[in-house]
Design a protein around this motif. Structure first.
Motif, short mmCIF file in Angstrom:
data_model
loop_
_atom_site.label_atom_id
_atom_site.label_comp_id
_atom_site.label_asym_id
_atom_site.label_seq_id
_atom_site.Cartn_x
_atom_site.Cartn_y
_atom_site.Cartn_z
N MET A 189 8.29 36.19 172.25
CA MET A 189 7.67 37.50 172.23
C MET A 189 8.06 38.31 173.47
O MET A 189 8.42 39.48 173.36
CB MET A 189 6.16 37.31 172.14
N VAL A 190 8.00 37.69 174.63
CA VAL A 190 8.37 38.38 175.86
C VAL A 190 9.87 38.65 175.88
O VAL A 190 10.31 39.70 176.36
CB VAL A 190 7.93 37.56 177.10
N ALA A 191 10.66 37.72 175.33
CA ALA A 191 12.10 37.92 175.28
C ALA A 191 12.43 39.14 174.43
O ALA A 191 13.31 39.94 174.78
CB ALA A 191 12.79 36.67 174.72
N MET A 192 11.74 39.31 173.32
CA MET A 192 11.95 40.48 172.46
C MET A 192 11.59 41.76 173.22
O MET A 192 12.28 42.77 173.10
CB MET A 192 11.11 40.36 171.19
N PHE A 193 10.53 41.71 173.99
CA PHE A 193 10.11 42.85 174.81
C PHE A 193 11.24 43.26 175.76
O PHE A 193 11.61 44.43 175.83
CB PHE A 193 8.84 42.48 175.60
N PHE A 194 11.79 42.28 176.48
CA PHE A 194 12.88 42.58 177.41
C PHE A 194 14.11 43.10 176.66
O PHE A 194 14.76 44.05 177.10
CB PHE A 194 13.25 41.35 178.24
N ALA A 195 14.44 42.47 175.54
CA ALA A 195 15.62 42.89 174.78
C ALA A 195 15.49 44.34 174.31
O ALA A 195 16.43 45.12 174.43
CB ALA A 195 15.82 41.96 173.58
N GLN A 196 14.33 44.70 173.81
CA GLN A 196 14.12 46.07 173.35
C GLN A 196 14.23 47.06 174.50
O GLN A 196 14.82 48.13 174.36
CB GLN A 196 12.74 46.20 172.68
N ARG A 197 13.68 46.71 175.65
CA ARG A 197 13.75 47.59 176.82
C ARG A 197 15.19 47.76 177.28
O ARG A 197 15.59 48.84 177.71
CB ARG A 197 12.85 47.08 177.94
N ILE A 198 16.00 46.69 177.18
CA ILE A 198 17.41 46.78 177.56
C ILE A 198 18.14 47.68 176.56
O ILE A 198 18.94 48.54 176.96
CB ILE A 198 18.04 45.37 177.61
N ILE A 199 17.90 47.49 175.28
CA ILE A 199 18.55 48.29 174.24
C ILE A 199 18.25 49.77 174.43
O ILE A 199 19.13 50.61 174.29
CB ILE A 199 18.14 47.80 172.84
N PHE A 200 17.01 50.10 174.74
CA PHE A 200 16.62 51.50 174.91
C PHE A 200 16.96 52.07 176.28
O PHE A 200 16.70 53.24 176.55
CB PHE A 200 15.13 51.67 174.63
N GLY A 201 17.52 51.23 177.16
CA GLY A 201 17.95 51.71 178.47
C GLY A 201 16.83 51.87 179.48
O GLY A 201 16.99 52.55 180.49
N ILE A 202 15.71 51.22 179.23
CA ILE A 202 14.56 51.33 180.13
C ILE A 202 14.66 50.29 181.25
O ILE A 202 14.28 50.56 182.38
CB ILE A 202 13.25 51.15 179.34
N THR A 203 15.15 49.11 180.90
CA THR A 203 15.24 48.00 181.85
C THR A 203 16.69 47.54 181.94
O THR A 203 17.40 47.53 180.93
CB THR A 203 14.35 46.83 181.37
N GLU A 204 17.11 47.11 183.11
CA GLU A 204 18.45 46.56 183.29
C GLU A 204 18.42 45.06 183.05
O GLU A 204 17.43 44.39 183.35
CB GLU A 204 18.95 46.86 184.69
N TYR A 205 19.51 44.55 182.53
CA TYR A 205 19.60 43.12 182.21
C TYR A 205 19.32 42.25 183.42
O TYR A 205 18.70 41.20 183.30
CB TYR A 205 20.99 42.81 181.64
#
Length: 43
Positions: free
Chosen positions: A1-17
């Motif tokens: 669940m948390v991994a999906m959260f991070f992945a979505q944020r990366i896809i949308f450009g909110i968070t860096e990998y």
């Protein structure tokens, strides 16, 4: 669940990998690859 959260944020450009915790990187990598955006994975 948390991994999906991070992945979505990366896809949308909110968070860096690079801020993804090491314990979640494998799962986030898999989600990004399945989503067709593996180019967002920074190794």
């Amino acid at each position: 669940m948390v991994a999906m959260f991070f992945a979505q944020r990366i896809i949308f450009g909110i968070t860096e990998y690079k801020v993804v915790p090491a314990t979640l990187r494998e799962q986030v990598d898999a989600i990004l690859t399945e989503s067709g955006v593996e180019f967002l994975i920074e190794k």
